[in-house]
Design an enzyme around this catalytic site. Structure first.
Site, PDB file in Angstrom:
ATOM      1  N   ASN A 210       0.850  -1.195   0.000  1.00 54.42           N
ATOM      2  CA  ASN A 210       0.000   0.000   0.000  1.00 54.42           C
ATOM      3  C   ASN A 210       0.886   1.246   0.000  1.00 54.42           C
ATOM      4  O   ASN A 210       2.110   1.161   0.076  1.00 54.42           O
ATOM      5  CB  ASN A 210      -0.972  -0.018   1.181  1.00 54.42           C
ATOM      6  CG  ASN A 210      -0.253  -0.036   2.508  1.00 54.42           C
ATOM      7  OD1 ASN A 210       0.419   0.923   2.872  1.00 54.42           O
ATOM      8  ND2 ASN A 210      -0.374  -1.147   3.231  1.00 54.42           N
ATOM      9  N   PRO A 305      -3.583 -11.318  10.594  1.00 49.12           N
ATOM     10  CA  PRO A 305      -3.950 -11.070  11.997  1.00 49.12           C
ATOM     11  C   PRO A 305      -4.195  -9.587  12.212  1.00 49.12           C
ATOM     12  O   PRO A 305      -3.524  -8.756  11.599  1.00 49.12           O
ATOM     13  CB  PRO A 305      -2.715 -11.536  12.777  1.00 49.12           C
ATOM     14  CG  PRO A 305      -1.594 -11.540  11.795  1.00 49.12           C
ATOM     15  CD  PRO A 305      -2.207 -11.804  10.454  1.00 49.12           C
ATOM     16  N   ASP A 306      -5.174  -9.259  13.047  1.00 54.21           N
ATOM     17  CA  ASP A 306      -5.386  -7.851  13.429  1.00 54.21           C
ATOM     18  C   ASP A 306      -4.489  -7.614  14.645  1.00 54.21           C
ATOM     19  O   ASP A 306      -4.821  -7.985  15.775  1.00 54.21           O
ATOM     20  CB  ASP A 306      -6.861  -7.621  13.775  1.00 54.21           C
ATOM     21  CG  ASP A 306      -7.144  -6.157  14.103  1.00 54.21           C
ATOM     22  OD1 ASP A 306      -6.220  -5.451  14.559  1.00 54.21           O
ATOM     23  OD2 ASP A 306      -8.281  -5.729  13.893  1.00 54.21           O
ATOM     24  N   ILE A 307      -3.330  -7.019  14.386  1.00 56.85           N
ATOM     25  CA  ILE A 307      -2.301  -6.896  15.432  1.00 56.85           C
ATOM     26  C   ILE A 307      -2.835  -6.068  16.598  1.00 56.85           C
ATOM     27  O   ILE A 307      -2.751  -6.471  17.766  1.00 56.85           O
ATOM     28  CB  ILE A 307      -1.012  -6.257  14.862  1.00 56.85           C
ATOM     29  CG1 ILE A 307      -0.527  -7.050  13.649  1.00 56.85           C
ATOM     30  CG2 ILE A 307       0.062  -6.163  15.938  1.00 56.85           C
ATOM     31  CD1 ILE A 307       0.574  -6.376  12.853  1.00 56.85           C
ATOM     32  N   PHE A 323      -5.130   3.925  14.675  1.00 52.80           N
ATOM     33  CA  PHE A 323      -5.348   4.930  13.628  1.00 52.80           C
ATOM     34  C   PHE A 323      -6.470   4.455  12.723  1.00 52.80           C
ATOM     35  O   PHE A 323      -6.689   3.247  12.592  1.00 52.80           O
ATOM     36  CB  PHE A 323      -4.067   5.134  12.801  1.00 52.80           C
ATOM     37  CG  PHE A 323      -3.150   6.149  13.410  1.00 52.80           C
ATOM     38  CD1 PHE A 323      -2.423   5.847  14.550  1.00 52.80           C
ATOM     39  CD2 PHE A 323      -3.030   7.419  12.865  1.00 52.80           C
ATOM     40  CE1 PHE A 323      -1.593   6.785  15.132  1.00 52.80           C
ATOM     41  CE2 PHE A 323      -2.209   8.368  13.432  1.00 52.80           C
ATOM     42  CZ  PHE A 323      -1.483   8.049  14.573  1.00 52.80           C
ATOM     43  N   LYS A 337     -14.861   1.962  15.301  1.00 51.33           N
ATOM     44  CA  LYS A 337     -13.627   1.156  15.279  1.00 51.33           C
ATOM     45  C   LYS A 337     -12.973   1.133  16.662  1.00 51.33           C
ATOM     46  O   LYS A 337     -12.492   0.101  17.122  1.00 51.33           O
ATOM     47  CB  LYS A 337     -12.667   1.751  14.247  1.00 51.33           C
ATOM     48  CG  LYS A 337     -11.649   0.783  13.735  1.00 51.33           C
ATOM     49  CD  LYS A 337     -10.933   1.337  12.524  1.00 51.33           C
ATOM     50  CE  LYS A 337     -11.771   1.240  11.258  1.00 51.33           C
ATOM     51  NZ  LYS A 337     -11.052   1.769  10.083  1.00 51.33           N
ATOM     52  N   LYS A 341     -12.496  -2.397  18.655  1.00 53.25           N
ATOM     53  CA  LYS A 341     -11.161  -2.918  18.993  1.00 53.25           C
ATOM     54  C   LYS A 341     -10.825  -2.707  20.468  1.00 53.25           C
ATOM     55  O   LYS A 341      -9.760  -3.117  20.919  1.00 53.25           O
ATOM     56  CB  LYS A 341     -10.096  -2.254  18.115  1.00 53.25           C
ATOM     57  CG  LYS A 341     -10.239  -2.596  16.634  1.00 53.25           C
ATOM     58  CD  LYS A 341      -8.942  -2.437  15.872  1.00 53.25           C
ATOM     59  CE  LYS A 341      -9.196  -2.572  14.377  1.00 53.25           C
ATOM     60  NZ  LYS A 341      -8.029  -3.002  13.618  1.00 53.25           N
TER      61      LYS A 341
HETATM   62  O1  C5P Z   1      -9.419  -2.414  11.091  1.00 53.29           O
HETATM   63  P1  C5P Z   1      -8.729  -1.246  10.487  1.00 53.29           P
HETATM   64  O2  C5P Z   1      -7.644  -1.629   9.522  1.00 53.29           O
HETATM   65  O3  C5P Z   1      -9.599  -0.218   9.893  1.00 53.29           O
HETATM   66  O4  C5P Z   1      -8.041  -0.527  11.764  1.00 53.29           O
HETATM   67  C1  C5P Z   1      -6.992   0.343  11.653  1.00 53.29           C
HETATM   68  C2  C5P Z   1      -6.092   0.208  12.863  1.00 53.29           C
HETATM   69  O5  C5P Z   1      -5.809  -1.163  13.127  1.00 53.29           O
HETATM   70  C3  C5P Z   1      -4.756   0.863  12.658  1.00 53.29           C
HETATM   71  O6  C5P Z   1      -4.316   1.342  13.916  1.00 53.29           O
HETATM   72  C4  C5P Z   1      -3.889  -0.286  12.153  1.00 53.29           C
HETATM   73  O7  C5P Z   1      -2.536  -0.051  12.454  1.00 53.29           O
HETATM   74  C5  C5P Z   1      -4.436  -1.464  12.925  1.00 53.29           C
HETATM   75  N1  C5P Z   1      -4.389  -2.753  12.198  1.00 53.29           N
HETATM   76  C6  C5P Z   1      -3.631  -3.797  12.699  1.00 53.29           C
HETATM   77  N2  C5P Z   1      -3.616  -5.001  12.048  1.00 53.29           N
HETATM   78  C7  C5P Z   1      -4.319  -5.196  10.916  1.00 53.29           C
HETATM   79  C8  C5P Z   1      -5.090  -4.131  10.409  1.00 53.29           C
HETATM   80  C9  C5P Z   1      -5.094  -2.936  11.056  1.00 53.29           C
HETATM   81  O8  C5P Z   1      -2.972  -3.639  13.730  1.00 53.29           O
HETATM   82  N3  C5P Z   1      -4.288  -6.357  10.319  1.00 53.29           N
END
Ligand code: C5P
Length: 404
Positions: A210, A305-307, A323, A337, A341
């Protein structure tokens, strides 16, 4: 204890008789753990030899703007970015005047103009020069722009006069610098921060990525370090220099970023997720380059994974800041959001051609439980300092509630 452990001090020396005391200033800063790069004005070399300062700091002194050899190693803009703080000791009346009008006709004045870090000046001049209306007005202007003045002292002068204008003694200057750098709002706090894009490999040469430049995250890392935090910056592939006093871990994919975050997490007070993490990755990474033998190519992707979500769900978790980049309804989507989260705070930006991803400027809407603040469009470096202030406010409020 080394109070300046790893901090990068750019020590400017101008042509005053107190220049000989700058050697002791440099020695004390090095003793306190700082990395010291000396930059002299051309005339300062009449008072003190660059070799002496090189011996004390372990770094060759820089004194000319157009030096091809030095510029090739670390250009003057890079040098301006390298520093955590600029200290000019001694700062002559002439140097104060040149700074006040924004001259950039030698290396040191150029660095002062090009840098965004804190500028500290230890004036040194004859008492009549210090009292002169021109100097008074220059000092006033510099202070109103945020420059910090250390001294001058009052007393006997090299020319035989007595009065204000003596440079402060080196231990006083070194202590003042330690107090200023050590007195950050996040001193002693460990902050883990992700920045930049991730790359999800398709084959040995191609990836899904990206447009994130990492500028916001790197500006935040610098602003956090300036507030005394111990910063671990976990970065995807970007073309940016590492801010001073920041530990950087380079990663490529979301999975590598996740591993680096979890390895860095113990004892972390604040986690800031600024990276543009790819939501999906290819189901498989081909071992060999994909050939264009077919008309259509279908890629199967799997969720990454959603870190941030994982960190936030931990039983013993740090203060979490996320963010959100949105193209519409920024406030509503960001708050949604934040709740989904379970974050303490979210910083949302409206993505457009001139603001947000890949640009130098940005505007943010920062939302937390029970409050919000809009930070107006401005360079990411300044925005980062304001965001760090808000984070420190909320973090302090949470810590106070837990302690009571
Ligand atoms: O879910 P979304 O991508 O919209 O959320 C954005 C936030 O989640 C940002 O802080 C981004 O760094 C974090 N994020 C993450 N892991 C992912 C996707 C987004 O930590 N796979």
């Amino acid at each position: 204890m080394q109070r300046l452990n790893g901090r990068r001090v750019l020590l400017g020396i101008t042509a005053g008789i107190a220049a000989y005391k700058a050697v002791e200033v440099a020695r004390l800063l090095v003793k306190d753990g700082a990395e010291v790069q000396v930059v002299m004005t051309p005339a300062a070399a009449s008072f003190i030899g660059p070799l002496t300062l090189q011996a004390v700091t372990g770094r060759p002194v820089r004194d000319t703007l157009f030096d091809p050899q030095h510029e090739a190693a670390m250009g003057h803009i890079e040098l301006a970015r390298w520093a955590d703080v600029i200290l000019v000791a001694p700062a002559t009346a002439d140097f104060l005047a040149r700074l006040a009008v924004g001259m950039a006709d030698d290396l040191l004045s150029t660095l002062c103009l090009a840098s965004t870090v804190r500028l500290l000046l230890a004036p040194s001049m004859n008492q009549a020069m210090w009292r002169n209306a021109a100097t008074r007005s220059n000092v006033e202007q510099l202070v109103s722009r945020g420059t910090t003045l250390l001294g001058p002292d009052d007393g006997e002068q090299a020319c035989g006069d007595t009065g204000p204008g003596r440079m402060l003694e080196p231990p006083v200057i070194a202590s003042a610098l330690c107090d200023l750098l050590g007195a950050g709002r996040l001193t002693g706090r460990r902050v883990v921060l992700t920045a930049g894009p991730t790359r999800e490999a398709l084959d040995p040469v191609r990836f899904l990525g990206n447009r994130s430049s990492g500028k916001m995250g790197f500006a935040l890392a610098q602003a956090l370090a300036a507030q005394g935090a111990e910063v671990v910056l976990i970065s995807g592939p970007v073309a940016l220099p590492t801010p001073g006093a920041v530990r950087r871990i380079d990663v490529e994919s979301a999975e590598q970023m996740r591993d680096a975050v979890f390895t860095s997490l113990p004892d972390t007070a604040i986690f800031i997720s600024c990276a543009a993490v790819a939501d999906f990755r290819p189901c498989e990474t081909r071992a060999k380059k994909i050939k264009k033998t077919q008309e259509n190519l279908t890629l199967e992707l799997v969720r990454n994974p959603d870190i941030l979500g994982e960190v936030s769900a931990l039983p013993r978790r740090p203060f979490c800041v996320g963010f959100a980049a949105e193209t519409e309804d920024v406030a509503a989507y960001a708050e949604q959001k934040r709740r989904a989260k379970g974050l303490e705070m979210i910083a949302a930006n409206q993505v457009s051609a001139s603001s947000g991803i890949e640009t130098d400027d940005n505007a943010l809407l920062v939302i937390w439980d029970g409050g919000r603040q809009a930070l107006s469009r401005q360079p990411k470096t300044r925005l980062a300092a304001q965001l760090v202030d808000l984070i420190a406010d909320r973090f302090d409020a949470q810590t106070a509630t837990k302690d009571s």
